[in-house]
Design an enzyme around this catalytic site. Sequence first.
Site, PDB file in Angstrom:
ATOM      1  CE  LYS A  12      -3.970  -2.148   2.325  1.00 45.24           C
ATOM      2  NZ  LYS A  12      -5.028  -1.933   3.341  1.00 45.24           N
ATOM      3  CE1 TYR A  52      -9.312  -3.167  -0.024  1.00 45.24           C
ATOM      4  CE2 TYR A  52      -8.709  -0.920  -0.608  1.00 45.24           C
ATOM      5  CZ  TYR A  52      -8.392  -2.139  -0.030  1.00 45.24           C
ATOM      6  OH  TYR A  52      -7.163  -2.324   0.556  1.00 45.24           O
ATOM      7  NE  ARG A  88      -7.211 -14.140   5.571  1.00 44.12           N
ATOM      8  CZ  ARG A  88      -7.797 -12.960   5.658  1.00 44.12           C
ATOM      9  NH1 ARG A  88      -7.626 -12.059   4.691  1.00 44.12           N
ATOM     10  NH2 ARG A  88      -8.540 -12.670   6.687  1.00 44.12           N
ATOM     11  CG  ASN A 115      -3.647  -2.412   6.733  1.00 48.03           C
ATOM     12  OD1 ASN A 115      -3.505  -1.948   5.610  1.00 48.03           O
ATOM     13  ND2 ASN A 115      -4.611  -3.250   7.038  1.00 48.03           N
ATOM     14  CG  HIS A 118      -5.484  -6.084  -0.076  1.00 47.22           C
ATOM     15  ND1 HIS A 118      -6.648  -6.112   0.655  1.00 47.22           N
ATOM     16  CD2 HIS A 118      -5.677  -6.892  -1.153  1.00 47.22           C
ATOM     17  CE1 HIS A 118      -7.519  -6.893   0.026  1.00 47.22           C
ATOM     18  NE2 HIS A 118      -6.952  -7.382  -1.070  1.00 47.22           N
ATOM     19  CD  GLU A 129      -8.623  -9.086  -3.627  1.00 48.25           C
ATOM     20  OE1 GLU A 129      -9.441  -8.753  -2.770  1.00 48.25           O
ATOM     21  OE2 GLU A 129      -7.427  -9.371  -3.358  1.00 48.25           O
TER      22      GLU A 129
END
Length: 135
Positions: A12, A52, A88, A115, A118, A129
Amino acid sequence: MSNLEQTLSIIKPDAVERNLENKIKDFFEKNNLKIIKNKKVKISKEEASEFYKVHQTKPFYNDLCNYLSSGPIVVMVLEGENAISKNRQLMGATDPLKAEEGTLRKMYGISIDKNSVHGSDSLENGKIEINFFFK
Ligand code: CMP
């Protein structure tokens, strides 16, 4: 049994801005997620809103779309055994304050919005995605 998967990862704007791109890429590779596609892009707010859209009813949706379109991002396809859940785990909890030691968001995340990374949350969303950025 082997379960080779692909997942979409995004570095990000907050992490690109702090020159964390290579550190994050090395971390994935060291943890057996291979970067098979990779590009740096800057997307529009409209594109971020489309990306999103699963979050469109959430109170944070507008800020989230503004943020993802605020600066360059690095999008990657990661491939490896159980790549969705592996990625993850490597990212840690969405909120860096809650992320476990040794995870990317613990190491680099600034806030729940900034954060740093993604990752796709399911095989099905992973396909959508990946197709969004690499078609
Ligand atoms: P990401 O994995 O990119 O998916 C959606 C993003 O929304 C999430 O990371 C966070 O950066 C952001 N976000 C902002 N507020 C929240 C919240 N309260 N709960 C979950 N995600 C949030």
